[in-house]
Write a protein that holds these residues in place. Structure first.
Motif, PDB file in Angstrom:
ATOM      1  N   LYS A 208       0.851  -1.193   0.000  1.00  0.00           N
ATOM      2  CA  LYS A 208       0.000   0.000   0.000  1.00  0.00           C
ATOM      3  C   LYS A 208       0.884   1.240   0.000  1.00  0.00           C
ATOM      4  CE  LYS A 208      -3.527   2.471   2.719  1.00  0.00           C
ATOM      5  NZ  LYS A 208      -2.722   3.689   2.951  1.00  0.00           N
ATOM      6  N   VAL A 209       0.585   2.166  -0.894  1.00  0.00           N
ATOM      7  CA  VAL A 209       1.265   3.461  -0.896  1.00  0.00           C
ATOM      8  C   VAL A 209       0.604   4.343   0.158  1.00  0.00           C
ATOM      9  CG1 VAL A 209       1.776   5.539  -2.224  1.00  0.00           C
ATOM     10  CG2 VAL A 209       1.899   3.290  -3.323  1.00  0.00           C
ATOM     11  N   ASP A 210       1.402   4.871   1.054  1.00  0.00           N
ATOM     12  CA  ASP A 210       0.900   5.762   2.104  1.00  0.00           C
ATOM     13  C   ASP A 210       1.368   7.180   1.832  1.00  0.00           C
ATOM     14  OD1 ASP A 210      -0.294   3.664   3.635  1.00  0.00           O
ATOM     15  OD2 ASP A 210       1.702   3.139   4.375  1.00  0.00           O
ATOM     16  N   LEU A 211       0.547   8.121   2.204  1.00  0.00           N
ATOM     17  CA  LEU A 211       0.873   9.532   2.021  1.00  0.00           C
ATOM     18  C   LEU A 211       0.910  10.200   3.388  1.00  0.00           C
ATOM     19  CD1 LEU A 211       1.350  11.634  -0.243  1.00  0.00           C
ATOM     20  CD2 LEU A 211      -1.088  12.153  -0.133  1.00  0.00           C
ATOM     21  N   LYS A 212       2.048  10.745   3.731  1.00  0.00           N
ATOM     22  CA  LYS A 212       2.222  11.404   5.019  1.00  0.00           C
ATOM     23  C   LYS A 212       2.363  12.904   4.804  1.00  0.00           C
ATOM     24  CE  LYS A 212       4.590   7.393   7.022  1.00  0.00           C
ATOM     25  NZ  LYS A 212       5.834   6.893   7.672  1.00  0.00           N
ATOM     26  N   THR A 213       1.583  13.677   5.545  1.00  0.00           N
ATOM     27  CA  THR A 213       1.655  15.135   5.446  1.00  0.00           C
ATOM     28  C   THR A 213       1.968  15.724   6.810  1.00  0.00           C
ATOM     29  OG1 THR A 213      -0.664  15.610   5.958  1.00  0.00           O
ATOM     30  CG2 THR A 213      -0.149  15.012   3.682  1.00  0.00           C
ATOM     31  N   ASN A 214       2.292  17.013   6.819  1.00  0.00           N
ATOM     32  CA  ASN A 214       2.572  17.699   8.079  1.00  0.00           C
ATOM     33  C   ASN A 214       1.316  18.347   8.656  1.00  0.00           C
ATOM     34  OD1 ASN A 214       2.112  19.792   6.334  1.00  0.00           O
ATOM     35  ND2 ASN A 214       4.018  20.881   6.757  1.00  0.00           N
ATOM     36  N   ASN A 215       0.136  17.920   8.149  1.00  0.00           N
ATOM     37  CA  ASN A 215      -1.173  18.392   8.629  1.00  0.00           C
ATOM     38  C   ASN A 215      -1.462  19.846   8.278  1.00  0.00           C
ATOM     39  OD1 ASN A 215      -1.927  15.900   9.831  1.00  0.00           O
ATOM     40  ND2 ASN A 215      -0.639  16.367  11.598  1.00  0.00           N
ATOM     41  N   ASN A 216      -0.754  20.391   7.299  1.00  0.00           N
ATOM     42  CA  ASN A 216      -1.115  21.698   6.766  1.00  0.00           C
ATOM     43  C   ASN A 216      -2.487  21.565   6.102  1.00  0.00           C
ATOM     44  OD1 ASN A 216      -1.493  23.870   4.903  1.00  0.00           O
ATOM     45  ND2 ASN A 216       0.707  24.240   4.831  1.00  0.00           N
ATOM     46  N   PRO A 217      -3.514  22.302   6.553  1.00  0.00           N
ATOM     47  CA  PRO A 217      -4.867  22.111   6.017  1.00  0.00           C
ATOM     48  C   PRO A 217      -4.954  22.265   4.507  1.00  0.00           C
ATOM     49  CG  PRO A 217      -4.931  23.474   7.982  1.00  0.00           C
ATOM     50  CD  PRO A 217      -3.480  23.312   7.627  1.00  0.00           C
ATOM     51  N   LYS A 218      -4.223  23.216   3.932  1.00  0.00           N
ATOM     52  CA  LYS A 218      -4.280  23.434   2.483  1.00  0.00           C
ATOM     53  C   LYS A 218      -3.674  22.259   1.728  1.00  0.00           C
ATOM     54  CE  LYS A 218      -3.159  27.529   0.940  1.00  0.00           C
ATOM     55  NZ  LYS A 218      -2.448  28.819   0.754  1.00  0.00           N
ATOM     56  N   VAL A 219      -2.593  21.703   2.284  1.00  0.00           N
ATOM     57  CA  VAL A 219      -1.968  20.536   1.659  1.00  0.00           C
ATOM     58  C   VAL A 219      -2.897  19.336   1.751  1.00  0.00           C
ATOM     59  CG1 VAL A 219      -0.029  18.920   1.757  1.00  0.00           C
ATOM     60  CG2 VAL A 219       0.366  21.365   2.114  1.00  0.00           C
ATOM     61  N   CYS A 220      -3.472  19.131   2.920  1.00  0.00           N
ATOM     62  CA  CYS A 220      -4.392  17.998   3.117  1.00  0.00           C
ATOM     63  C   CYS A 220      -5.610  18.109   2.209  1.00  0.00           C
ATOM     64  CB  CYS A 220      -4.829  17.918   4.575  1.00  0.00           C
ATOM     65  SG  CYS A 220      -3.498  17.489   5.724  1.00  0.00           S
ATOM     66  N   ASN A 221      -6.157  19.308   2.083  1.00  0.00           N
ATOM     67  CA  ASN A 221      -7.317  19.515   1.205  1.00  0.00           C
ATOM     68  C   ASN A 221      -6.971  19.204  -0.239  1.00  0.00           C
ATOM     69  OD1 ASN A 221      -8.970  20.297   3.312  1.00  0.00           O
ATOM     70  ND2 ASN A 221      -8.626  22.488   3.012  1.00  0.00           N
ATOM     71  N   TYR A 222      -5.781  19.610  -0.644  1.00  0.00           N
ATOM     72  CA  TYR A 222      -5.349  19.327  -2.011  1.00  0.00           C
ATOM     73  C   TYR A 222      -5.192  17.825  -2.239  1.00  0.00           C
ATOM     74  CZ  TYR A 222      -2.128  18.328  -5.756  1.00  0.00           C
ATOM     75  OH  TYR A 222      -1.548  17.766  -6.848  1.00  0.00           O
ATOM     76  N   MET A 223      -4.522  17.143  -1.305  1.00  0.00           N
ATOM     77  CA  MET A 223      -4.288  15.703  -1.455  1.00  0.00           C
ATOM     78  C   MET A 223      -5.602  14.928  -1.529  1.00  0.00           C
ATOM     79  SD  MET A 223      -1.075  15.365  -1.748  1.00  0.00           S
ATOM     80  CE  MET A 223       0.459  16.215  -1.394  1.00  0.00           C
ATOM     81  N   ARG A 224      -6.555  15.323  -0.694  1.00  0.00           N
ATOM     82  CA  ARG A 224      -7.866  14.659  -0.734  1.00  0.00           C
ATOM     83  C   ARG A 224      -8.612  15.025  -2.012  1.00  0.00           C
ATOM     84  NH1 ARG A 224      -7.934  15.854   4.959  1.00  0.00           N
ATOM     85  NH2 ARG A 224      -8.989  17.831   4.509  1.00  0.00           N
TER      86      ARG A 224
END
Length: 306
Positions: A208-224
């Motif tokens: 499974k490919v996992d995606l880890k972010t630093n919880n920046n809301p704009k980054v998370c919104n983009y990834m989703r």
């Protein structure tokens, strides 16, 4: 998402040329308006902002569009129709040879892979006889249905693959406060690709490919919004190949290649990585190969790249 540096010589030149080539063409289209109310509307609200509309920064163009949208109303109004007629995206991307078009813009931007996903090639091909063959699609960061004024704005035309533009991003409302923008935000260090082993048969190869972010809301919104993790899980074969390379060869694999097999070729570390794994290890070149960020993150996790 790949960052497109607006201060680079290439992008500054592309923006300048976009303005110079497009503005006269738009004046011709404005002159063809027949409705008195539309003519008055353009003379008093649009023409004075035309340069900003074409080449202004993302903040500037959305500010102008929001102010104009107060007057145009729904898509049934004559003002909306006149804006759509003048700033006509279908006209802009036509395969014409005798005027400036989307192919010329794509060629100047020269983005070989999709800005949004970095999975697919998005090369622009114009033949020696000036026949326009293929180009990336342009996603409208600010939806052109909601912002018809920005249908041809330089910073609203994001070179992308057809999957990201048509199947994923299509119709989704992105804003500068809720989502990252490729000409503004450089997020390479704010997320990492990783992997895990899974028994769920949904995941091919048990990976499974996992995606880890630093919880920046704009980054998370983009990834989703762009469904990056889901889309990348269609490529666990690449992940498998990199893990197999780690298991099949010693930790000194690249050193052995450099000192024996490739001895005498005088290749840099970057060139060796590119030859062996098809990846650039400097982010400024991520756009040149699909999966560059993905491969580099996994190779680092495996300890193959330091």
């Amino acid at each position: 998402m790949l960052h497109i540096n607006p201060d680079s010589i290439k992008i500054k030149k592309a923006n300048k040329t976009h303005l110079e080539k497009l503005i006269d063409l738009l004046y011709v289209r404005i002159d063809k308006l027949k409705d008195y109310h539309s003519i008055y509307f353009f003379d008093n609200f649009i023409i004075e902002n035309l340069e900003v509309i074409i080449s202004g920064t993302p903040d500037e163009i959305i500010s102008v569009s929001d102010s104009i949208n107060k007057f145009i109303g729904p898509s049934t109004t004559v003002f909306y129709s006149s804006l759509k007629s003048v700033f006509n995206y279908d006209w802009f991307i036509d395969k014409v040879q005798n005027r400036y078009s989307g192919y010329d813009l794509a060629q100047m931007l020269d983005m070989p892979t999709c800005t949004y996903c970095n999975r697919n090639y998005t090369s622009t091909v114009i033949s020696r006889k000036k026949q326009k063959i293929i180009r990336p699609q342009f996603d409208h960061y600010f939806d052109k249905k909601k912002h018809p004024l920005l249908a041809l704005s330089f910073y609203n035309l994001i070179p992308s693959c057809s999957i990201c533009n048509t199947s994923i991003k299509h119709g989704k409302q992105f804003t500068l406060t809720s989502h990252i923008h490729p000409y503004i935000d450089d997020i390479e260090s704010e997320f990492q690709f990783s992997y895990s082993y899974q028994s769920d048969p949904y995941f091919k190869n048990g990976l499974k490919v996992d995606l880890k972010t630093n919880n920046n809301p704009k980054v998370c919104n983009y990834m989703r919004g762009m469904e990056i993790e889901e889309v990348y899980n269609a490529h666990t074969d690449l992940l498998y190949d990199m893990i197999y390379t780690k298991q099949a060869y010693s930790d000194r694999y690249l050193t052995i290649l450099e000192e024996s097999v490739l001895e005498g070729f005088k290749l840099s570390k970057q060139e060796i990585y590119r030859l062996v794994f098809g990846v650039y290890i400097d982010k400024e070149n991520f756009e040149k190969r699909p999966f560059s960020k993905f491969k580099l993150d996994i190779l680092k996790e495996l300890g193959i790249v330091v």
